[in-house]
Enzyme design. Structure first.
Site, PDB file in Angstrom:
ATOM      1  N   TRP A  44      -1.468  -4.847  -5.887  1.00 40.67           N
ATOM      2  CA  TRP A  44      -0.120  -4.688  -6.393  1.00 40.67           C
ATOM      3  C   TRP A  44       1.125  -5.404  -5.820  1.00 40.67           C
ATOM      4  O   TRP A  44       2.242  -5.186  -5.767  1.00 40.67           O
ATOM      5  CB  TRP A  44       0.161  -3.060  -6.091  1.00 40.67           C
ATOM      6  CG  TRP A  44       0.499  -2.866  -4.470  1.00 40.67           C
ATOM      7  CD1 TRP A  44       0.359  -3.534  -3.394  1.00 40.67           C
ATOM      8  CD2 TRP A  44       0.781  -1.664  -3.970  1.00 40.67           C
ATOM      9  NE1 TRP A  44       0.688  -2.774  -2.185  1.00 40.67           N
ATOM     10  CE2 TRP A  44       1.037  -1.559  -2.668  1.00 40.67           C
ATOM     11  CE3 TRP A  44       1.235  -0.287  -4.508  1.00 40.67           C
ATOM     12  CZ2 TRP A  44       1.401  -0.579  -1.645  1.00 40.67           C
ATOM     13  CZ3 TRP A  44       1.623   0.747  -3.741  1.00 40.67           C
ATOM     14  CH2 TRP A  44       1.668   0.485  -2.225  1.00 40.67           C
TER      15      TRP A  44
ATOM     16  N   THR B 111      -7.230  -2.307   0.349  1.00 38.23           N
ATOM     17  CA  THR B 111      -5.950  -2.828   0.958  1.00 38.23           C
ATOM     18  C   THR B 111      -5.192  -3.492  -0.041  1.00 38.23           C
ATOM     19  O   THR B 111      -5.763  -4.176  -0.875  1.00 38.23           O
ATOM     20  CB  THR B 111      -6.439  -3.927   1.900  1.00 38.23           C
ATOM     21  OG1 THR B 111      -7.066  -3.523   2.851  1.00 38.23           O
ATOM     22  CG2 THR B 111      -5.129  -4.766   2.842  1.00 38.23           C
ATOM     23  N   GLU B 112      -3.756  -2.927   0.057  1.00 38.19           N
ATOM     24  CA  GLU B 112      -2.918  -3.380  -1.135  1.00 38.19           C
ATOM     25  C   GLU B 112      -3.472  -3.402  -2.340  1.00 38.19           C
ATOM     26  O   GLU B 112      -3.050  -4.166  -3.148  1.00 38.19           O
ATOM     27  CB  GLU B 112      -2.594  -5.018  -0.536  1.00 38.19           C
ATOM     28  CG  GLU B 112      -1.966  -5.304   0.919  1.00 38.19           C
ATOM     29  CD  GLU B 112      -0.670  -4.833   0.975  1.00 38.19           C
ATOM     30  OE1 GLU B 112       0.148  -4.318   0.040  1.00 38.19           O
ATOM     31  OE2 GLU B 112      -0.300  -5.040   2.145  1.00 38.19           O
ATOM     32  N   SER B 113      -4.045  -2.225  -2.546  1.00 38.28           N
ATOM     33  CA  SER B 113      -4.604  -1.834  -4.114  1.00 38.28           C
ATOM     34  C   SER B 113      -5.384  -3.066  -4.490  1.00 38.28           C
ATOM     35  O   SER B 113      -5.350  -3.086  -6.014  1.00 38.28           O
ATOM     36  CB  SER B 113      -3.427  -1.583  -4.884  1.00 38.28           C
ATOM     37  OG  SER B 113      -2.693  -0.292  -4.523  1.00 38.28           O
TER      38      SER B 113
END
Lengths: 380, 398
Positions: free
Chosen positions: B304, B153-155
């Site tokens: 990120w 999730t979300e890098s």
């Protein structure tokens, strides 16, 4: 500068504004002669650059509360109108007699507009007018004599300072004012005067209303929301701080709603006491029907008290870390109060951010922007 | 020779209904938790809007580009389970367009947590494993692709998360190419991960990614307007094995509207890149199979999001921590009850609900606001926390 109320005789935002504004202008090197109606308790200059000149012995100064407290036009006393006209005449003589060559004249609200216009004409200098509120904000049935003065003021002044974007919109809408000559300058706050929220452990949670008890400030909505909160949170106590014509009605309402034992009417409280009240309360609610600015919301923010603020207020334009509510939406107001009482994590985050916001909104900033307006009219 | 590894993140949060404490206390809540909490009408409306502006036209264009370039143009997607469920509910046409792309064999699909959640931080690791398995199976059955590269999730990336992905059988993992992880090295290589045996990390080149993702339509940017030729020129000058250009799929048509020229940019990009003899396109699974250049060490999680590229977008203030902890604590009871309760608990774990509560100021605050349907983080908190409390009482007051 032409003012009306001034500490220690304060009843509303106008007195606080004038005091803080001239202090900060003085600090920034602006020399000001502040003409005020003669007051019983003598005002003291806040800075060596500010000279206070009281004019008109025997003028009975009706403070804002008396001028605007009622609902009907006939509540205005003949004395107040007389006083306004007297102040215009007497301040003009004093201005001329002073022998000072002024660069500009700055007046505040309808009370001093006549005096401002007379000075502008007689001395041939630019007029700056600050509008803190209009008759349309103060009265459900505006008195045309007053709104007429306000309209004349914004049309005659070289620049009008509006205390919020909302106020600016009002001036354009109601008075067809030229918006190119209106500047928005928000009120400031001196955070040093406010105490941080005390997190002392109390058995009861305190929910605060603080303001004049007039229809404009929305104390009825506050009590109606209080009744809903009380249904689900028996531990909440509601403080109503302030005085005004609606007090008897509000007391009856609290009995009708069955919350008389949960509401405390505290009446008028002096400045220093007001500051401790902000800091001890868990929620501050400003349910105003109409609020051109709403300086008490800034005071609550500076104290770190989580705020619920009417969307119909000028201060809501800069209160990024407060909850906003429609003044008529009692259910939403109650839900927001309940959430703040129930979720301490949110109170903590709001409190910290509100204090940071308040710290950015100093009077120095208000004064600097006001000087910007002065420079405009002086062609600098 | 540098390969361009493009990957597009596709996610659409399930927005919550407004739930006030008064509604809850007065017993006005629908009996099914899913109906009570999720705003089906709003979600459908937004999904169809984005489908028309982004998903459908972009997929059509991408399919055309793959065909035109005989397979030399290839790239990767990551689709969240929450997005796939909305495709089933509101957009069979959208799912079909992804299927057509998958059928070309030139499009890779990554693995992630089905619910776009922060379950990688739960003390009980089984929920994370379960969500990754659910997602893996959904991609396999709906698109016929078996994912081999994992994107948390979300890098969000750390040594520990990479080790868990490796244990689940993935050969690669996505990470943000930030300086303090890279330690002066280039993001344009494949790296091993400290404490792991085989898994490779693909570091996002955020400068080149954000040139498209964020700056493309900014007229104050000195490179505006960005043409495909100019961008291909920058890529061809890059050192290394691969340039990892990762962005939200909504970049095309939603973050940058069609009139900014973003579709024309995309249309010309493959040809402009392939005109440079030292450039080609590769999918994430291909890049992850290459030999590593060194080892990345990320003892603390990176992501990120925002300037900080850490967890502060979701777990930066007390409100976010309070909600996260409440949600985590409901896991045992939700799993015991199963059925619609377990499903509601998982849907409520979506990291978006925490993202809306972020109180960081300055430019990142504006980004959060752009993505949020709440007036401010406090309104978002009240709503999310009210729902968590309602859910808690449905579970029998854990």
């Amino acid at each position: 500068m032409l003012g009306w109320e001034f500490p220690p005789a304060i009843t509303g935002g106008l007195g606080v504004h004038c005091f803080e504004l001239v202090s900060s202008l003085g600090e920034l090197g602006i020399k000001i002669d502040l003409y005020l109606p003669l007051q019983k308790s003598a005002p003291v200059s806040p800075h060596p650059n500010v000279k206070i000149i009281q004019v008109g012995g025997g003028v009975n100064v009706g403070a804002y509360g008396h001028a605007s407290g009622g609902f009907a036009s006939d509540n205005y006393s003949r004395d107040l109108i007389g006083a306004i006209e007297d102040f215009a005449r007497l301040s003009l003589s004093a201005l001329k007699a002073s022998g000072t060559r002024y660069d500009l004249v700055h007046c505040h609200d309808w009370l001093t507009i006549s005096a401002g216009i007379m000075a502008q004409r007689a001395l041939g200098i630019p007029l700056v007018l600050t509008m803190h509120s209009t008759e349309y904000d103060r009265n459900p049935v505006p008195w045309s004599w007053i709104s007429g003065i306000e309209s004349l003021g914004v049309k005659t002044a070289d620049r009008t300072i509006a205390v919020s974007g909302k106020m600016k919109g009002m001036l354009v809408e109601k008075f067809h004012a030229d918006d190119g000559r209106i500047r928005v300058v928000y009120n400031g706050i001196d955070i040093a005067k406010y105490r941080r929220k005390d997190s002392g452990i109390r058995k009861e949670k305190l929910v605060l209303f603080l303001g004049r008890l007039t229809h404009q400030k929305g104390p009825e909505q506050f009590l109606r929301a209080a009744e809903k909160v009380h249904q689900y949170d028996r531990n909440a106590r509601f403080l109503v701080v302030g005085e005004g014509g609606l007090l008897p009605r509000l007391i009856s309402l609290s009995i009708e709603l069955g919350i008389a034992d949960r509401v405390s009417f505290w009446g008028f409280v002096p400045e220093n006491e007001k500051r401790s009240i902000y800091s001890m309360c868990d929620v501050y609610v400003m349910p105003s029907v109409s609020e051109p600015f709403g300086i008490s919301a800034l005071e609550a923010m500076a104290s770190g008290t989580p705020c619920i603020i009417s969307k119909n207020s000028g201060v809501s334009e800069i209160a990024r870390n407060c909850l906003l509510v429609d003044f008529w939406d009692i259910d939403e107001m109650a839900s927001q109060i309940l959430a703040l009482l129930r979720y301490p994590a949110m109170s903590r985050v709001m409190s910290a951010h509100e204090m940071k916001d308040a710290a950015r909104l100093g009077w120095q900033e208000t004064a600097r922007k006001t000087i910007g307006v002065y420079n405009e009219v002086l062609g600098k | 020779m540098a390969s361009i590894c493009m990957y597009f993140q596709v996610h659409q949060p399930l927005r919550l209904r407004k739930v006030s404490l008064l509604n809850m206390y007065s017993g006005q809540m629908p009996s099914s938790p899913k109906d009570a909490y999720f705003n089906r009408e709003l979600n459908e409306q937004i999904f169809r809007k984005v489908a028309a502006k982004c998903y459908l036209p972009t997929n059509e264009l991408l399919l055309k580009l793959i065909e035109e370039h005989n397979g030399d143009f290839r790239f990767s997607f990551s689709l969240t389970g929450v997005f796939l469920e909305q495709c089933e509910m509101f957009g069979k046409d959208v799912l079909e367009s992804f299927r057509r792309l998958a059928d070309t064999g030139r499009v890779d699909f990554l693995a992630e947590t089905y619910y776009h959640s922060l379950s990688s931080f739960y003390r009980d690791g089984s929920e994370f494993d379960a969500q990754v398995a659910m997602h893996h199976e959904a991609i396999r059955s709906l698109l016929g692709v078996t994912p081999s590269v994992f994107r948390n999730t979300e890098s969000i990336f750390s040594n520990e998360i990479a080790a868990r992905a490796e244990k689940l059988g993935y050969s690669g993992i996505i990470a943000e190419g930030i300086e303090h992880t890279l330690g002066g090295r280039s993001p344009n290589y494949v790296y091993n991960v400290q404490g792991c045996e085989k898994i490779k990390v693909l570091m996002r080149n955020y400068n080149l990614s954000d040139d498209i993702g964020y700056r493309f339509s900014s007229r104050s940017w000195k490179e505006w307007p960005l043409t495909a030729e100019k961008y291909a020129g920058w890529l061809s000058k890059c050192d290394g094995q691969c340039v990892n250009v990762f962005m939200d799929f909504e970049t095309f048509g939603e973050h940058h509207w069609s009139d900014t020229g973003i579709f024309s940019f995309l249309r010309h990009l493959p040809a402009a890149c392939l005109a440079h003899p030292n450039l080609n396109f590769r999918m994430a699974r291909e890049v992850a199979s290459w030999d590593a250049r060194g080892t990345m060490d990320a003892p603390y999680p990176t992501s990120w999001a925002d300037m900080e590229r850490d967890l502060s977008a979701w777990l930066g203030n007390d409100m976010q921590h309070a909600c996260f902890q409440e949600m985590e604590s409901l896991g045992v009871a939700a799993r015991r009850q199963g059925g619609e309760h377990l499903e509601a608990w998982r849907l409520l774990q979506s990291s978006d609900h925490l993202y809306y509560l972020c109180t960081k100021s300055l430019s990142d605050g504006d980004v959060h606001k752009y993505f949020s349907h709440y007036a401010n983080p406090y309104e978002g908190f009240i709503n999310y926390m009210n729902i968590i409390q309602d859910f808690k009482s449905r579970l029998g007051g854990v």
